[in-house]
Design a protein around this motif. Structure first.
Motif, PDB file in Angstrom:
ATOM      1  N   ARG A 341     -34.512 -41.196  12.777  1.00 35.50           N
ATOM      2  CA  ARG A 341     -33.851 -41.391  13.900  1.00 35.50           C
ATOM      3  C   ARG A 341     -32.792 -42.614  13.713  1.00 35.50           C
ATOM      4  N   ARG A 342     -32.361 -42.751  12.566  1.00 32.56           N
ATOM      5  CA  ARG A 342     -31.447 -43.699  12.280  1.00 32.56           C
ATOM      6  C   ARG A 342     -29.923 -43.128  12.041  1.00 32.56           C
ATOM      7  N   GLN A 343     -29.054 -43.553  12.386  1.00 32.17           N
ATOM      8  CA  GLN A 343     -27.614 -42.856  12.315  1.00 32.17           C
ATOM      9  C   GLN A 343     -27.084 -42.993  11.024  1.00 32.17           C
ATOM     10  N   TYR A 344     -26.312 -42.023  10.490  1.00 30.52           N
ATOM     11  CA  TYR A 344     -26.068 -41.824   9.166  1.00 30.52           C
ATOM     12  C   TYR A 344     -25.075 -42.784   9.004  1.00 30.52           C
ATOM     13  N   ASP A 345     -24.720 -43.612   7.893  1.00 34.46           N
ATOM     14  CA  ASP A 345     -23.750 -44.440   7.495  1.00 34.46           C
ATOM     15  C   ASP A 345     -23.493 -44.130   6.266  1.00 34.46           C
ATOM     16  N   VAL A 346     -22.222 -44.969   5.870  1.00 35.25           N
ATOM     17  CA  VAL A 346     -21.639 -44.646   4.444  1.00 35.25           C
ATOM     18  C   VAL A 346     -22.508 -44.812   3.387  1.00 35.25           C
ATOM     19  N   GLY A 347     -23.450 -45.697   3.179  1.00 36.29           N
ATOM     20  CA  GLY A 347     -24.424 -46.108   2.215  1.00 36.29           C
ATOM     21  C   GLY A 347     -25.449 -44.820   2.252  1.00 36.29           C
ATOM     22  N   ASP A 348     -25.495 -44.125   3.090  1.00 34.47           N
ATOM     23  CA  ASP A 348     -26.603 -42.732   2.881  1.00 34.47           C
ATOM     24  C   ASP A 348     -25.918 -41.781   2.095  1.00 34.47           C
ATOM     25  N   PHE A 349     -24.776 -41.767   1.805  1.00 34.84           N
ATOM     26  CA  PHE A 349     -24.198 -40.645   0.972  1.00 34.84           C
ATOM     27  C   PHE A 349     -24.077 -40.981  -0.527  1.00 34.84           C
ATOM     28  N   HIS A 350     -24.714 -40.285  -1.347  1.00 31.89           N
ATOM     29  CA  HIS A 350     -24.458 -40.587  -2.661  1.00 31.89           C
ATOM     30  C   HIS A 350     -25.214 -39.524  -3.440  1.00 31.89           C
ATOM     31  N   VAL A 351     -24.591 -39.208  -4.769  1.00 31.21           N
ATOM     32  CA  VAL A 351     -25.472 -37.913  -5.346  1.00 31.21           C
ATOM     33  C   VAL A 351     -27.058 -37.990  -5.400  1.00 31.21           C
ATOM     34  N   GLY A 352     -27.687 -36.879  -5.030  1.00 33.22           N
ATOM     35  CA  GLY A 352     -28.880 -36.795  -4.798  1.00 33.22           C
ATOM     36  C   GLY A 352     -29.599 -37.184  -3.232  1.00 33.22           C
ATOM     37  N   ALA A 353     -28.967 -37.723  -2.484  1.00 37.23           N
ATOM     38  CA  ALA A 353     -29.298 -37.902  -1.297  1.00 37.23           C
ATOM     39  C   ALA A 353     -29.542 -36.863  -0.380  1.00 37.23           C
ATOM     40  N   ASN A 354     -30.555 -36.797   0.321  1.00 33.83           N
ATOM     41  CA  ASN A 354     -30.827 -35.697   1.451  1.00 33.83           C
ATOM     42  C   ASN A 354     -30.183 -35.768   2.754  1.00 33.83           C
ATOM     43  N   LEU A 355     -29.750 -35.028   3.429  1.00 31.15           N
ATOM     44  CA  LEU A 355     -29.148 -35.074   4.785  1.00 31.15           C
ATOM     45  C   LEU A 355     -30.039 -33.809   5.633  1.00 31.15           C
TER      46      LEU A 355
END
Length: 595
Positions: A341-355
């Protein structure tokens, strides 16, 4: 005027011309030259019917053998020309008898010393090769007799998924799987590798540029047409044209807006400069369905409003390609994990991350994806320069709970890594098959005790403390169930995205239509073992290496004739555990599948 020679009338010149025109061949004496002395003259007056024509006895003019066959077109001998007399130099061939063949002529010179030495060496080599051949036949006969013997009674009662073990605890299937880790040599030269990488980079760049242009066109045009200000102007115009007072205006869905009624500039219109401030990333779907797992997705994170959109790059036929929206642009939040329930931010995007996304919010998703409540995308590539420019000090860092979870997972994987180094393929494929058999409903989730029983079955025991720590990471909802594929990825680990990219390329080469399953026959046709070190050294043949690969691959398959994407990926997940370097794993895939 007609002439008569020896009682035979001759035709005139005109008659000869007529016969020549009809295809008759007129032969003159000049064509054959003078008559030989031993050929008798032809007297046509003496020819006539005789009662003795049926008599086969006749007196030949010469003692030459008569020519009974028809004349050959290539021969110069005519019907009336006898065979020439046999020459004294010509000898007729006679099959020699066996005694004559073995007899050495007396006039033959004695062999030289060099020839004697070569003959002795040749004789010794032949004796040695025959001796080795006899030994190999003896060993094979002994091995066959051992295999044909029935196993002891105590071994027949045991139900073990493996056959006989080596002193190191490895089965024959383990040894066959280890053979696939030997492709460490580079299949291409430096120049060929550079050309292939340049070609692939150019194709990927064209693909990404086409998707970026399509996204800009879609977002800019949709922003103008769907702006609420357009509806207000249309409502005013429709109210002015109402002919019947008191009826009011029609509902919004029944109104028609024409192109000249749309205002080009509104208060909420996006501009290209705003959309250019974005972060592009490549993604794939985490799914057991091969068709969904091979979808090529390209997503965008817009920094001005923190919205996300994802497009799918699809190919129709050989030359037609198109970028279609997969996830509509909007503001989304985490749906799983510590950041739920936390909004996506730039720091959430990296190789291996899940959306994670809720499938109920996206009606246009394929049916196979809508069967599950959550859609999980794995980021496999990102524009690092754009991310660096968008990062600020306000971006959230990892919390203490997330750091503890990561340390727990890494410690458990470190404990099991050494055990799985040489038997990773059979362990990974066996675990998946074990959990699949326990999954009666087919939902992909199991209870806590069933998951722990699977680890115990394959000798991967964990202490109570470590298992409980892992279970807290997996079961964050507290419902007592967990996805067993995710359980395997957390406990054992998984390949990085560099290696998975090669696995996906190999599978898409085998399955160009993205059906999700391929036949074992097609795999056998595409697999290449000619660059295996044992094949190059002559220890085994290419067919033996291919057969060893198929034997270990079939162990991970439910069906003996088809291989799904999940089974293909699981096989290479286990193989990857025994290969430390990424380039060595890439060489394995390049040598086997030419990707």
């Amino acid at each position: 005027m007609d002439l008569e020679v020896k009682g035979i009338g001759t035709a005139s010149r005109n008659v000869k011309r007529q016969k020549s025109a009809q295809g008759w061949r007129i032969c003159s004496s000049d064509a054959y030259g003078p008559r030989p002395d031993d050929v008798p003259a032809l007297d046509l007056r003496r020819l006539g019917d005789s009662d003795g024509e049926n008599d086969l006895s006749y007196t030949p003019v010469t003692k030459e053998q008569p020519r009974l066959a028809s004349p050959d077109s290539t021969s110069t001998v005519s019907w009336g020309t006898p065979f020439p007399a046999p020459s004294s130099r010509r000898r007729t061939y006679r099959q020699p008898c066996l005694v004559e063949e073995l007899t050495i002529p007396e006039t033959l010179p004695a062999p030289s010393e060099g020839y004697k030495l070569k003959y002795q060496q040749y004789e010794e080599e032949m004796k040695m090769s025959y001796k080795q051949h006899s030994q190999r036949i003896t060993q094979k006969s002994k091995a066959n007799s051992l295999h044909q013997q029935p196993p002891p009674a105590n071994l027949q009662m045991q139900e073990s998924p493996v056959d006989e073990e080596s002193p190191e605890g490895l089965t024959s299937l383990d040894e066959k799987a280890i053979q696939q880790q030997c492709y460490t040599s580079k299949p291409y030269t430096a120049e060929q590798s550079r050309r292939r990488s340049e070609t692939e980079d150019l194709a990927a760049q064209k693909k990404k540029q086409a998707v970026v242009e399509q996204v800009l066109v879609d977002q800019l045009s949709r922003a103008v047409i769907s702006d609420p200000g357009q509806d207000a102007s249309t409502t005013d115009l429709s109210q002015q044209r109402t002919s019947l007072p008191g009826l009011g205006s029609a509902p919004l869905r029944f109104r028609n807006r024409k192109l000249h009624q749309t205002k080009v500039k509104t208060s909420s219109t996006l501009t290209e400069s705003l959309l250019s401030n974005k972060l592009r990333f490549d993604a794939r779907i985490i799914s057991r369905n091969g068709r969904d797992a091979c979808r090529e997705l390209i997503g965008f994170f817009f920094a001005f409003d923190k919205s996300i959109t994802v497009y799918e790059y699809r190919q129709f036929g050989k030359n037609r390609t198109k970028a279609l929206p997969f996830i509509q642009r909007g503001i989304y939040c985490h749906q799983y994990g510590r950041r739920k329930r936390r909004q996506y931010d730039v720091g959430d995007f990296h190789v291996g991350a899940n959306l994670t996304f809720l499938t109920a919010q996206h009606v246009g998703l394929p049916t196979s994806i809508q069967e599950k409540p959550l859609l999980t995308l794995r980021i496999i590539g990102i524009d690092e320069m754009a991310k660096h420019s968008l990062l600020t000090s306000s971006n959230p860092a990892l919390s203490k709970q997330e750091i503890d979870d990561r340390n727990t997972v890494m410690s458990v994987q470190g404990l099991l890594k050494e055990k799985l180094k040489k038997r990773g393929v059979l362990t990974m494929t066996g675990l998946v098959r074990f959990f699949h058999q326990r999954d009666q409903c087919g939902g992909g989730v199991l209870q806590k005790m069933e998951l722990r029983q699977g680890l115990k079955e394959f000798h991967l025991e964990l202490s109570n403390k470590d298992f409980e720590s892992i279970w807290l990471v997996l079961d964050q909802d507290g419902d007592g169930e967990a996805d067993y594929y995710q359980f395997i990825r957390v406990v054992i680990g998984e390949m990085n995205e560099f290696r998975k990219a090669f696995v996906r390329k190999a599978y898409m080469k085998l399955d160009p239509n993205k059906t999700g399953s391929i036949s074992v026959n097609d795999i056998s046709k595409f697999y290449s073992g000619r660059k295996h070190p044992k094949v190059l050294s002559g220890e085994c043949s290419e067919q033996q290496v291919r057969a060893a690969f198929l034997d270990t691959l079939k162990e991970s398959c439910v069906s003996s004739n088809e291989v799904t994407y999940c089974e293909f990926e699981t096989y290479y997940e286990g193989l990857s555990l025994g290969i430390a370097d990424d380039e060595d794993f890439a060489n394995v895939m390049r040598n086997c599948w030419a990707v």
